[in-house]
Design a protein around this motif. Structure first.
Motif, PDB file in Angstrom:
ATOM      1  N   ARG A   1       2.948  -1.183 -10.927  1.00  0.00           N
ATOM      2  CA  ARG A   1       3.846  -0.355 -10.113  1.00  0.00           C
ATOM      3  C   ARG A   1       3.094   0.862  -9.583  1.00  0.00           C
ATOM      4  O   ARG A   1       3.232   1.245  -8.428  1.00  0.00           O
ATOM      5  N   GLU A   2       2.285   1.454 -10.451  1.00  0.00           N
ATOM      6  CA  GLU A   2       1.490   2.610 -10.053  1.00  0.00           C
ATOM      7  C   GLU A   2       0.477   2.238  -8.979  1.00  0.00           C
ATOM      8  O   GLU A   2       0.250   2.982  -8.030  1.00  0.00           O
ATOM      9  N   LYS A   3      -0.134   1.044  -9.119  1.00  0.00           N
ATOM     10  CA  LYS A   3      -1.098   0.588  -8.112  1.00  0.00           C
ATOM     11  C   LYS A   3      -0.435   0.394  -6.759  1.00  0.00           C
ATOM     12  O   LYS A   3      -1.019   0.683  -5.719  1.00  0.00           O
ATOM     13  N   ALA A   4       0.788  -0.120  -6.774  1.00  0.00           N
ATOM     14  CA  ALA A   4       1.469  -0.444  -5.519  1.00  0.00           C
ATOM     15  C   ALA A   4       2.032   0.796  -4.837  1.00  0.00           C
ATOM     16  O   ALA A   4       1.961   0.937  -3.613  1.00  0.00           O
ATOM     17  N   ASN A   5       2.596   1.707  -5.623  1.00  0.00           N
ATOM     18  CA  ASN A   5       3.339   2.830  -5.038  1.00  0.00           C
ATOM     19  C   ASN A   5       2.746   4.199  -5.356  1.00  0.00           C
ATOM     20  O   ASN A   5       3.191   5.205  -4.813  1.00  0.00           O
ATOM     21  N   GLY A   6       1.755   4.248  -6.265  1.00  0.00           N
ATOM     22  CA  GLY A   6       1.188   5.531  -6.648  1.00  0.00           C
ATOM     23  C   GLY A   6       0.131   5.995  -5.668  1.00  0.00           C
ATOM     24  O   GLY A   6      -0.083   5.416  -4.598  1.00  0.00           O
ATOM     25  N   GLU A   7      -0.564   7.052  -6.056  1.00  0.00           N
ATOM     26  CA  GLU A   7      -1.598   7.618  -5.200  1.00  0.00           C
ATOM     27  C   GLU A   7      -2.950   6.935  -5.385  1.00  0.00           C
ATOM     28  O   GLU A   7      -3.935   7.337  -4.802  1.00  0.00           O
ATOM     29  N   GLY A   8      -2.987   5.920  -6.236  1.00  0.00           N
ATOM     30  CA  GLY A   8      -4.208   5.156  -6.388  1.00  0.00           C
ATOM     31  C   GLY A   8      -5.145   5.654  -7.463  1.00  0.00           C
ATOM     32  O   GLY A   8      -6.180   5.058  -7.727  1.00  0.00           O
ATOM     33  N   ARG A   9      -4.794   6.774  -8.109  1.00  0.00           N
ATOM     34  CA  ARG A   9      -5.670   7.317  -9.148  1.00  0.00           C
ATOM     35  C   ARG A   9      -5.171   7.003 -10.554  1.00  0.00           C
ATOM     36  O   ARG A   9      -5.805   7.361 -11.538  1.00  0.00           O
TER      37      ARG A   9
END
Length: 338
Positions: free
Chosen positions: A63-71
């Motif tokens: 979920r973080e990879k898809a919608n986060g800032e990538g860090r």
């Protein structure tokens, strides 16, 4: 899983029957067998729990990879709030990935996983595909899979599939007259050697496939591996362009492979120890020099401390080993050359 299904879980359903530790009439072997059985139940329960933990963590990470800032900061924050280390999180994710891979290929289903202990499952996920299939077949047949079964099946496959072993030795392995736990390490040691060095080891196996000879040949293969590994790392050897192959042939001819292997191994350790000694001495020397600059007449005790350490901070290092009566002083001179 919904909140409603979570509330329907009855924690009292998970119960174990443990032996009475005060039962003097219970034989020690029976007591340990009952305790071990209970432990295996916990191990399998723990495995399924950790697989689901891995799937949950993988979902949060993706979920973080898809919608986060990538860090990955959101994922790390999620872990911190639950006091989960990053290494622990990724070990659970790896476990979940292994389970899903085996299940996706149709090798396992959820019921089969219950046959595994946690460590056995981890070792299965890292095994060769052929070994995985043997283990999966055993699990499907209702066998309880522990690390012992995984290693046994892995050793059997390693021994029987190897091209290094003669047919008569494989027949003994198949007939269980020679345990695979002695043969598999030999095969793995041979695999580490360059092809040219495998020839004398294979010849030694062909000369005698009895257990005593297998042990001796395995020890020789280990020494040979150690010799070849260390000779390429010892600077004193590489700087002089020593012909290590001919030196090895001569050591074998006079029956001194063990001595030669041990010598090179100790030489490698000595060079590493000297490098570590130098870096430590350099830090001691620099710290002493800096402290001398800061110290003065107002710090006589600090000056005494520095003077007492001068035998370690100067280029002429002196260390006493043992007590005053039976000890000895070791002196080393450290000289730097560019």
């Amino acid at each position: 899983m919904t909140n409603e299904s979570l509330t329907n879980i009855d924690p009292t359903d998970f119960s174990l029957s443990l032996p009475d530790p005060n039962d003097e009439g219970l034989a020690e072997g029976q007591f340990l067998a009952e305790v071990d059985q209970a432990w295996q139940v916990c191990d399998r329960f723990d495995l399924q729990t950790d697989i689901w933990r891995g799937r949950i963590l993988r979902t949060v990470r993706d979920r973080e990879k898809a919608n986060g800032e990538g860090r990955g900061t959101g994922f790390l924050k999620w872990l911190q709030e639950r006091e989960i280390s990053k290494s622990q999180a990724y070990s659970w994710i790896q476990l979940a990935n292994s389970a899903d891979t085996l299940m996706a290929d149709g090798q396992l289903d959820a019921d089969d996983i219950r046959q595994f202990s946690k460590r056995a499952f981890l070792e299965t996920s890292q095994a060769a595909p052929e070994v995985q299939q043997l283990i999966v077949d055993a699990a499907r047949n209702g066998e309880k899979i522990t690390r012992r079964e995984v290693r046994q099946l892995s050793d059997e496959w390693t021994a029987m599939s190897s091209d290094h072993l003669p047919d008569d030795l494989k027949e003994k392995v198949a007939a269980h007259t020679i345990p695979t736990r002695y043969v598999a390490p030999l095969v793995r040691e041979i695999d580490k050697l360059p092809e040219a060095y495998q020839v004398p080891i294979k010849q030694a196996i062909a000369d005698g496939s009895d257990l005593d000879n297998i042990k001796l040949v395995t020890a020789d293969a280990q020494r040979l591996t150690k010799y070849l590994s260390n000779t390429s790392q010892v600077q004193a050897i590489t700087q002089r362009s020593v012909n290590i192959d001919l030196a090895l042939e001569e050591a074998l001819r006079i029956g001194c492979l063990k001595l030669a292997s041990d010598l090179v191994s100790q030489a490698s350790q000595l060079e590493q120890a000297i490098a570590k000694l130098y870096s430590t001495w350099k830090r001691v020397s620099m710290s002493a020099d800096q402290l001398y600059v800061e110290a003065g007449a107002s710090t006589p005790n600090l000056i005494d401390l520095l003077n007492s350490l001068d035998s370690l901070a100067s280029p002429n290092v002196a260390v006493q080993i043992g007590n005053d009566q039976s000890g000895r002083t070791i002196r080393l001179q450290i000289t730097e050359e560019s």
